[in-house]
Scaffold this motif. Structure first.
Motif, PDB file in Angstrom:
ATOM      1  N   LEU A   1       1.048   9.872   4.173  1.00 59.12           N
ATOM      2  CA  LEU A   1       1.220   8.438   3.935  1.00 59.12           C
ATOM      3  C   LEU A   1       0.762   7.637   5.154  1.00 59.12           C
TER       4      LEU A   1
ATOM      5  N   ALA B   1      -3.035   7.454   5.180  1.00 58.13           N
ATOM      6  CA  ALA B   1      -3.571   6.568   4.141  1.00 58.13           C
ATOM      7  C   ALA B   1      -3.310   5.097   4.436  1.00 58.13           C
ATOM      8  N   THR B   2      -2.190   4.787   5.097  1.00 59.70           N
ATOM      9  CA  THR B   2      -1.826   3.387   5.326  1.00 59.70           C
ATOM     10  C   THR B   2      -2.206   2.874   6.707  1.00 59.70           C
TER      11      THR B   2
ATOM     12  N   ARG C   1       2.503   7.049  -7.046  1.00 59.85           N
ATOM     13  CA  ARG C   1       1.674   8.158  -7.536  1.00 59.85           C
ATOM     14  C   ARG C   1       2.263   9.508  -7.144  1.00 59.85           C
TER      15      ARG C   1
ATOM     16  N   ASP D   1       2.460   1.701  -3.410  1.00 62.05           N
ATOM     17  CA  ASP D   1       1.478   2.142  -4.398  1.00 62.05           C
ATOM     18  C   ASP D   1       1.249   3.650  -4.294  1.00 62.05           C
ATOM     19  N   LEU D   2       1.193   4.165  -3.072  1.00 64.48           N
ATOM     20  CA  LEU D   2       1.027   5.609  -2.875  1.00 64.48           C
ATOM     21  C   LEU D   2       2.246   6.377  -3.367  1.00 64.48           C
TER      22      LEU D   2
ATOM     23  N   HIS E   1       0.836  -1.203   0.000  1.00 63.79           N
ATOM     24  CA  HIS E   1       0.000   0.000   0.000  1.00 63.79           C
ATOM     25  C   HIS E   1       0.866   1.246   0.000  1.00 63.79           C
TER      26      HIS E   1
END
Length: 340
Positions: free
Chosen positions: A214, A217-218, A205, A201-202, A198
């Motif tokens: 981060l 989001a994780t 981008r 993947d961030l 994960h």
């Protein structure tokens, strides 16, 4: 190094010297803080942040956190797809939207697509794309060549060769957790868990995403995010690259170069080729043509001189083949850049 889509968004074909210094700094260390960049360039951190914000918001560059396939046990295949002229653009754009492709180019007058395809494991069995392509009616021929040893690429781009920073500035910006290539080549593949995937993947981008963002989001803590980025980088699994808009570094004539080299001279020829300022990417591959390079020159005439002088002098050269590139549909990352 790569470019954005070749559809121009700007009329200027060059950056100022100050902006180019910032670009070079980010290529050396994509996650360097504005304070680190400012100290190396002799400017204020506010100036560094302002220049980055302007270039990024204009769509002229973005920093990507990318993974080395070999360090994760994956493979890279250079794929050449010959198709009918009416299908090349639409098929190339469809391939560019896939997260398992990078470097999607239209070449040879719009009848060939050149791209890089990532597969899980060493073989082609897992690639749905390479299973589908031969059955596509508009596809005339497909050939795939496994990348065996990269001579120039990953976190390196032409700006590392011709950029404005001095060796001392480059040394000041080089991250302390940057791995030694030889140390990671023989190391076992890095194992990832779901949180790592994960996080990666961030970063694919937005390579400069803040640790706090981060973490949100994780579900990890900011300190864990920082630590894991450093660990993955030190292991050679994670590196940072800059994707440029076409008007930043790209020159007027680009081509794919396929070389057949005597195997006893392949390592020497590859290292020599990688040092050429015209070379944006170089790797040893499987097949009769066992050395591939992406070439960037100012004109067709300069490309001719490059072929007849620098390339002709490579040790063990048996045969050359070229394929001019006229449009880039996708750069180095798995995801296309957001539209402005």
């Amino acid at each position: 190094m790569a470019t954005y889509l070749d559809t121009p968004r700007h009329t200027s074909r060059s950056l100022s010297d100050d902006d180019m210094a910032l670009v070079h700094a980010l290529q050396v260390n994509g996650r360097a803080s504005f304070r680190e960049i400012a100290d190396a360039l002799g400017i204020s951190d506010q100036t560094a942040a302002r220049r980055w914000s302007r270039l990024r918001s204009a769509g002229r560059l973005r920093v990507l956190g990318l993974t080395d396939p070999l360090r994760l046990g994956d493979s890279i295949w250079l794929v050449r797809v010959r198709c009918t002229p009416d299908a090349a653009t639409s098929l190339g754009e469809a391939m560019a939207r896939r997260p398992d492709t990078t470097w999607v180019h239209l070449s040879s007058g719009g009848t060939e697509i050149n791209c890089s395809v990532r597969t899980r494991g060493p073989g082609l069995e897992e690639s749905l794309l390479l299973q589908k392509l031969p059955r596509t009616p508009q596809v005339v021929d497909v050939s795939a060549h496994c990348s065996l040893h990269m001579f120039f690429g990953r976190h390196l781009s032409p700006i590392n060769k011709r950029g404005p920073l001095s060796p001392a500035q480059v040394a000041a910006l080089t991250p302390p957790d940057a791995p030694a290539e030889r140390a990671t080549e023989s190391a076992p593949p890095v194992t990832l868990d779901d949180s790592d995937r994960h996080l990666l993947d961030l970063l694919a981008r937005d390579g400069r995403a803040a640790p706090a963002d981060l973490a949100t989001a994780t579900g990890l803590s900011p300190s864990t995010v920082r630590r894991r980025i450093a660990e993955l980088r030190a292991a050679g699994a994670l590196y940072f690259d800059v994707e440029y808009h076409a008007d930043v570094l790209q020159q007027s004539f680009r081509a794919a170069l396929w070389l057949e080299i005597d195997p006893s001279h392949l390592a020497e020829a590859g290292a020599t080729l990688a040092a050429h300022p015209e070379v944006a990417f170089a790797t040893a591959v499987t097949g009769t043509a066992n050395l591939y390079a992406s070439i960037d020159t100012t004109t067709a005439q300069s490309f001719y001189r490059y072929l007849t002088e620098s390339v002709a002098a490579l040790p063990g050269l048996r045969h050359t083949a070229t394929s001019p590139t006229h449009r880039t549909l996708k750069g180095p990352g798995p995801y296309l850049p957001p539209r402005p």
